[in-house]
Design a protein around this motif. Structure first.
Motif, short mmCIF file in Angstrom:
data_model
loop_
_atom_site.label_atom_id
_atom_site.label_comp_id
_atom_site.label_asym_id
_atom_site.label_seq_id
_atom_site.Cartn_x
_atom_site.Cartn_y
_atom_site.Cartn_z
N LEU A 19 0.74 -1.10 -0.07
CA LEU A 19 0.12 0.06 -0.11
C LEU A 19 0.79 1.30 0.10
CD1 LEU A 19 -2.72 -0.78 2.52
CD2 LEU A 19 -2.88 -1.19 0.12
N ASN A 20 0.44 2.49 -0.59
CA ASN A 20 1.17 3.57 -0.63
C ASN A 20 0.95 4.18 0.86
OD1 ASN A 20 1.12 6.68 -0.60
ND2 ASN A 20 1.52 6.20 -2.76
N TRP A 21 2.02 4.23 1.39
CA TRP A 21 2.22 4.50 2.74
C TRP A 21 1.49 5.87 3.23
CZ3 TRP A 21 1.36 2.86 7.35
CH2 TRP A 21 1.75 3.84 8.51
N GLU A 22 1.72 6.73 2.46
CA GLU A 22 1.24 8.19 2.88
C GLU A 22 -0.08 8.26 2.86
OE1 GLU A 22 3.20 10.68 4.04
OE2 GLU A 22 4.66 9.28 3.99
N GLU A 23 -0.69 7.53 1.65
CA GLU A 23 -2.33 7.43 1.45
C GLU A 23 -2.70 6.46 2.72
OE1 GLU A 23 -2.74 7.38 -3.27
OE2 GLU A 23 -3.79 5.91 -2.13
N PHE A 24 -2.29 5.56 3.13
CA PHE A 24 -2.69 4.55 4.15
C PHE A 24 -2.69 5.19 5.35
CE2 PHE A 24 -2.77 0.83 6.96
CZ PHE A 24 -4.25 0.43 6.59
N LYS A 25 -1.52 5.89 5.52
CA LYS A 25 -1.15 6.86 7.06
C LYS A 25 -2.27 7.78 7.03
CE LYS A 25 2.19 9.63 7.15
NZ LYS A 25 3.52 10.05 7.22
N ASP A 26 -2.66 8.54 5.96
CA ASP A 26 -3.81 9.78 6.02
C ASP A 26 -5.02 9.13 6.44
OD1 ASP A 26 -3.88 12.48 5.73
OD2 ASP A 26 -5.15 11.93 4.05
N LEU A 27 -5.31 7.80 5.56
CA LEU A 27 -6.77 7.28 6.00
C LEU A 27 -6.87 6.78 7.62
CD1 LEU A 27 -6.75 5.13 2.79
CD2 LEU A 27 -8.55 6.68 3.62
N GLN A 28 -5.66 6.31 8.04
CA GLN A 28 -5.65 5.85 9.31
C GLN A 28 -5.99 6.91 10.30
OE1 GLN A 28 -2.24 3.08 9.66
NE2 GLN A 28 -3.70 1.50 10.06
N ARG A 29 -5.17 8.04 10.10
CA ARG A 29 -5.17 9.23 10.83
C ARG A 29 -6.60 9.81 10.85
NH1 ARG A 29 -0.82 12.78 12.11
NH2 ARG A 29 -2.18 14.44 11.09
N ALA A 30 -7.20 9.74 9.61
CA ALA A 30 -8.69 10.19 9.32
C ALA A 30 -9.65 9.63 10.47
CB ALA A 30 -8.99 10.19 7.96
N PHE A 31 -9.55 8.10 10.36
CA PHE A 31 -10.41 7.29 11.24
C PHE A 31 -10.18 7.51 12.56
CE2 PHE A 31 -12.00 5.58 7.42
CZ PHE A 31 -12.85 4.49 7.62
N LEU A 32 -9.09 7.63 13.11
CA LEU A 32 -8.64 8.36 14.28
C LEU A 32 -9.29 9.37 14.83
CD1 LEU A 32 -4.80 7.27 14.84
CD2 LEU A 32 -6.65 6.26 16.10
N TYR A 33 -9.21 10.32 13.83
CA TYR A 33 -10.00 11.68 14.40
C TYR A 33 -11.41 11.54 14.21
CZ TYR A 33 -5.70 14.64 14.24
OH TYR A 33 -4.59 15.22 14.83
N ALA A 34 -11.91 10.48 13.38
CA ALA A 34 -13.25 10.40 13.25
C ALA A 34 -14.03 9.81 14.65
CB ALA A 34 -13.78 9.47 12.23
#
Length: 370
Positions: free
Chosen positions: A125-140
């Motif tokens: 997986l593209n790490w920067e994309e996946f990291k951004d998704l995981q951060r988004a879910f944490l904030y959600a």
């Protein structure tokens, strides 16, 4: 606290209820369905697997592979690959690297591939994309951040199978150790619209390469076109995860990695720290209860195990620092996230009209297929 007389499930779980004679709805469901799955004689198991092999081989394709299977290095997926090896089938093994693999899981994968000689592909997986998704879910503030990983691997495997006209996708999902589902703890894994909605609100990067899947696409290829068949191979056996680990150790020098799905560091920290502290969710209750019903551990042993700390006390700071560094989160940001009130996934539901149309179409097709 009200709890079940046979397992560890209790009224801290929204869906829990005592049905009869002190037994919870999860235990009753197990007893009803276990009559259909897992009470096989050795002869029946052999017949099940032979029939499965014959069905798969009757559907050849140009790719040369009989089926596709995901391999994480964990118990269930490793044991599925072992069974396919014993059956002398020719699967394509797909492993997904989401940046959180443990060293033990990578070693397990390499040992299995080296001995079986199966062809494999690694989805990185593209790490920067996946990291951004995981951060988004944490904030959600939702409780099922791990659905991102599940969505990615399931999507990639489905799309690969469709593209290469491979009919069978073999899964490590099994009734024996995973039969209890707590809907309030999670969300469906095939719903990219849900992921997109959360990311649109909390994400920063444009998602270009993350694998995508939608409920209707999966339903369309599986139920309408009938080009894809999902097979939960472990349900063809009397699956016992403890026995599976012993066999994997003997055959591949496979090593156990600890708790359920702890082949991933993210899962280990998320389930052992974030879920209990922010959401008051202890997934061990669910996992141990399944093992009690499957007669892999006693209730007394499970009670003793659940009294132990989620994570090694002396390593919590080390784990936390690694987690935050990898996701580029400061301690202040993380503390703020942890202090916010939890949200439900339904707070970020997709368009209700689309949901209604999909459910109506699915119901209509099921009636037609009967």
């Amino acid at each position: 606290m009200v709890s079940c007389k046979e397992c560890l499930m209790n009224d801290s779980i929204t869906e829990f209820k005592i049905v009869k004679e002190g037994l919870c709805n999860f235990c009753i469901d197990w007893k009803n369905n276990k009559k259909k799955i897992g009470n096989f004689t050795d002869e029946q198991i052999s017949a099940n697997l032979l029939s499965l092999k014959e069905t798969i081989l009757k559907n050849p394709n140009k790719s040369g592979y009989d089926c596709v299977v995901g391999l994480s290095g964990g118990t269930d997926s490793s044991y599925v690959v072992y069974q396919l090896w014993k059956l002398k089938l020719n699967p394509l093994i797909i492993h997904m690297d989401n940046g959180w693999n443990s060293k033990i899981s990578n070693q397990n994968i390499n040992k299995i591939l080296e001995k079986t000689k199966f062809d494999y592909k690694t989805l990185i997986l593209n790490w920067e994309e996946f990291k951004d998704l995981q951060r988004a879910f944490l904030y959600a503030g939702v409780p099922d951040i791990e659905l991102l990983t599940d969505h990615a691997i399931f999507s990639y495997i489905l799309n690969f199978a469709i593209k290469n006209n491979i009919k069978f996708i073999i899964s490590g999902v099994n009734y024996a150790t995973e039969h209890s589902v707590v809907p309030s703890w999670g969300w469906r894994k095939d719903d990219f619209s849900h992921i997109k909605k959360i990311h649109k609100k909390y994400g920063k990067l444009k998602i270009k390469s993350f694998p995508k899947m939608y409920p209707f696409k999966k339903f369309f290829y599986e139920k309408i076109l009938k080009k894809i068949t999902y097979i939960d191979l472990l349900d063809y056996l009397n699956y016992n995860s403890h026995e599976a680990k012993k066999i994997l150790k003997d055959e591949f020098d496979w090593n156990d990695y600890g708790g359920k799905h702890h082949e991933s560091f993210f899962t280990k920290f998320f389930q052992g720290y974030i879920l209990p502290k922010k959401f008051n969710i202890d997934k061990r209750i669910l996992h141990y209860s399944c093992l009690i019903r499957n007669k892999e551990i006693s209730k007394e042993d499970a009670i003793g195990m659940i009294k132990l700390p989620f994570l090694e006390t002396q390593k919590i700071d080390e784990y936390k620092n690694f987690f935050l560094k990898k996701l580029n989160l400061s301690h202040e940001e993380f503390d703020s996230i942890m202090s916010e009130n939890p949200k439900r996934h339904s707070d970020y539901d997709i368009n209700l009209y689309d949901n209604f149309i999909f459910r109506l179409a699915k119901k209509s097709v099921k009636k037609f297929l009967k």
